[in-house]
Design a protein around this motif. Structure first.
Motif, PDB file in Angstrom:
ATOM      1  N   GLY A  57       0.818  -1.210   0.000  1.00  0.00           N
ATOM      2  CA  GLY A  57       0.000   0.000   0.000  1.00  0.00           C
ATOM      3  C   GLY A  57       0.848   1.254   0.000  1.00  0.00           C
ATOM      4  N   THR A  58       1.959   1.230   0.724  1.00  0.00           N
ATOM      5  CA  THR A  58       2.853   2.382   0.757  1.00  0.00           C
ATOM      6  C   THR A  58       3.457   2.642  -0.609  1.00  0.00           C
ATOM      7  N   LEU A  59       3.859   1.586  -1.289  1.00  0.00           N
ATOM      8  CA  LEU A  59       4.416   1.739  -2.634  1.00  0.00           C
ATOM      9  C   LEU A  59       3.384   2.330  -3.588  1.00  0.00           C
ATOM     10  N   ALA A  60       2.135   1.860  -3.514  1.00  0.00           N
ATOM     11  CA  ALA A  60       1.082   2.401  -4.375  1.00  0.00           C
ATOM     12  C   ALA A  60       0.857   3.885  -4.083  1.00  0.00           C
ATOM     13  N   PHE A  79      12.469   5.291  -3.363  1.00  0.00           N
ATOM     14  CA  PHE A  79      11.462   4.668  -2.492  1.00  0.00           C
ATOM     15  C   PHE A  79      11.234   3.205  -2.882  1.00  0.00           C
ATOM     16  N   GLU A  80      11.124   2.945  -4.160  1.00  0.00           N
ATOM     17  CA  GLU A  80      10.883   1.575  -4.619  1.00  0.00           C
ATOM     18  C   GLU A  80      12.020   0.654  -4.195  1.00  0.00           C
ATOM     19  N   ARG A 229      -6.359   8.502  -7.152  1.00  0.00           N
ATOM     20  CA  ARG A 229      -6.901   7.362  -6.422  1.00  0.00           C
ATOM     21  C   ARG A 229      -7.126   6.144  -7.319  1.00  0.00           C
ATOM     22  N   GLU A 230      -7.567   6.382  -8.548  1.00  0.00           N
ATOM     23  CA  GLU A 230      -7.756   5.246  -9.450  1.00  0.00           C
ATOM     24  C   GLU A 230      -6.419   4.603  -9.794  1.00  0.00           C
ATOM     25  N   LEU A 231      -5.384   5.431  -9.933  1.00  0.00           N
ATOM     26  CA  LEU A 231      -4.056   4.906 -10.245  1.00  0.00           C
ATOM     27  C   LEU A 231      -3.541   4.048  -9.096  1.00  0.00           C
ATOM     28  N   THR A 232      -3.681   4.534  -7.863  1.00  0.00           N
ATOM     29  CA  THR A 232      -3.160   3.761  -6.732  1.00  0.00           C
ATOM     30  C   THR A 232      -3.957   2.478  -6.523  1.00  0.00           C
ATOM     31  N   ALA A 233      -5.265   2.527  -6.795  1.00  0.00           N
ATOM     32  CA  ALA A 233      -6.066   1.302  -6.699  1.00  0.00           C
ATOM     33  C   ALA A 233      -5.558   0.257  -7.683  1.00  0.00           C
ATOM     34  N   ALA A 234      -5.329   0.690  -8.929  1.00  0.00           N
ATOM     35  CA  ALA A 234      -4.838  -0.241  -9.953  1.00  0.00           C
ATOM     36  C   ALA A 234      -3.452  -0.766  -9.596  1.00  0.00           C
ATOM     37  N   ALA A 235      -2.619   0.075  -8.986  1.00  0.00           N
ATOM     38  CA  ALA A 235      -1.272  -0.350  -8.602  1.00  0.00           C
ATOM     39  C   ALA A 235      -1.307  -1.463  -7.563  1.00  0.00           C
ATOM     40  N   MET A 236      -2.376  -1.520  -6.786  1.00  0.00           N
ATOM     41  CA  MET A 236      -2.525  -2.573  -5.777  1.00  0.00           C
ATOM     42  C   MET A 236      -3.338  -3.753  -6.290  1.00  0.00           C
TER      43      MET A 236
END
Length: 446
Positions: A57-60, A79-80, A229-236
């Protein structure tokens, strides 16, 4: 950051308290150690199960910050690399999440700040611990339920295959714990298989509900930043976002309770099956034996061979229902986050563990069953064919009530084999509908 330096556990509790105060509070830390310990509770131990999801979640979140240019692409790369190193250190047990930290969230930020300096302090930008814990719990629940689904499918597969081997194995059927009518082992087993198919269908529906990201709702009010928010959701790997921040906060505890209720449905099927096994394995029934891979001896009686595995499976629903009751009792709350909800972690993790541990063992237990076919068939008495006799007379034109009364004496020329062969309605012993159940299983696993 050298992960091994983080393993040293002789740092003072005051160091940890100061660290947590810096991370989570704008006020000077004046809390006594015993108050800090009380507030932290068992979080740092429970977060062992959540830590990798918290890193995810932190990475996203950091990818989202890069997308809106609050950190640079070069920052994101640092960070990654740091999070990948922390993840591997945790997996290899080179980094220990212990009492030096209040919880997993503070540990992640501490590690990033230790390795990246001022850059590490940017990790929490636009984020609250509220949506941080919501996010890692959501990822944890989604992953756990996905794993459980595979384990449930394995049990259903085993039941279907075992039923195919016993389509002609006769046994008494019971109502009120009294002998009722002849049936087969296949019919008995498929009853549990279809019940688990119902549970599997509910698991799929629950999986869709859990497939939503609360990340970006912060403390329950959103933040004055254009978070992606949509980007971070997809990243997870989540398909949608929880739109309203109040709804996201109110889902804490509620979603955990839904998961525990689903576990209870699964375990109620296990409990009923275990009860049947417990009865059928007694010397009074002696219908089923269990290979010594799944039995234990007595500490005092050399003659005993106990089905302890079956009994623990039978009892495990109590663990799940107790966990659900604990979470339900917590939810008498107003909207928004309340610290009470911290206590929902432990019952969720405990209920999931009890359920998954059970379902992992079930296929092996089923394969260890030994059916005493002669004894089961011998337990079918002529009186149990009275219903067959009555219905045979109905087919010759007699009313059912008259045929029913005439057949009460239990004298019937119908054999158990004839009784079974006549069960041609769908689901009966002569028309099991196995292919329908298999098609349903395939549909639910696509």
């Amino acid at each position: 950051m050298n992960p091994k330096t983080l393993q040293t556990s002789n740092q003072s509790s005051q160091t940890t308290q100061t660290l947590d105060a810096v991370l989570w509070s704008a006020q000077e830390n004046t809390l006594p150690p015993e108050v800090m310990a009380y507030l932290a509770g068992a979080d740092v131990e429970l977060d062992q199960a959540l830590f990798l999801y918290d890193i995810q979640g932190t990475l996203a979140h950091l990818k989202g910050l890069a997308a809106i240019e609050l950190i640079s692409a070069a920052d994101l790369s640092q960070f990654e690399a740091a999070l990948a190193q922390l993840q591997q250190a945790f997996i290899k047990q080179e980094f220990v999440l212990d009492s030096r930290f209040e919880d997993g969230h503070s540990a992640i930020e501490f590690c990033l700040t230790e390795q990246l300096g001022e850059l590490g302090k940017k990790a929490h930008t636009g984020r609250s611990r509220n949506d941080q814990v919501l996010t890692c719990l959501r990822l944890f629940m989604k992953d756990q339920m996905g794993g459980l689904k595979g384990e449930v499918v394995a049990v259903i597969d085993t039941l279907l295959n075992l039923a195919k081997d016993h389509t002609d194995t006769l046994m008494p059927g019971y109502t009120h714990l009294q002998r009722a009518m002849p049936t087969t082992v296949a019919v008995w087993l498929l009853g549990f298989a279809e019940g688990l198919l119902d549970d599997l269908q509910q698991l799929n529906a629950l999986g869709e509900l859990l497939d939503a990201s609360p990340l970006g709702t912060a403390a329950g009010f959103g933040v004055p930043l254009p978070l992606a928010r949509e980007l971070t959701a997809a990243a997870m790997g989540l398909s949608r976002v929880q739109v309203n921040p109040v709804a996201a906060q109110n889902s804490r505890g509620k979603y955990e309770l839904m998961v525990l209720h689903q576990l209870s449905y699964l375990m109620s099927d296990v409990r009923r099956f275990s009860w049947d096994l417990s009865l059928f394995m007694t010397q009074e029934f002696n219908f089923i034996g269990l290979k010594n891979t799944h039995t234990t001896g007595s500490s005092i009686m050399p003659n005993k061979n106990n089905p302890d595995v079956v009994e623990i499976m039978r009892a495990s629903q109590a663990v799940v229902d107790g966990a659900a009751a604990q979470v339900h009792a917590l939810l008498s709350l107003p909207s928004g986050y309340q610290r009470d909800l911290q206590l929902s972690k432990e019952p969720l993790i405990k209920g999931l563990k009890a359920t998954r541990d059970t379902f992992v063992l079930l296929p092996g237990l089923l394969e260890a069953l030994v059916f005493n076919t002669d004894i089961m068939q011998a337990a079918i008495t002529p009186a149990m064919m009275a219903t067959d006799q009555a219905l045979a007379q109905v087919q010759q034109g007699q009313s059912f009530r008259d045929a029913y009364l005439a057949s009460k004496d239990g004298q019937t020329p119908i054999t158990p084999e004839q009784s079974i062969q006549a069960r041609v309605s769908l689901g009966g012993a002569a028309n099991l509908g196995l292919e329908i159940l298999e098609e349903r299983l395939e549909g639910l696993t696509q």
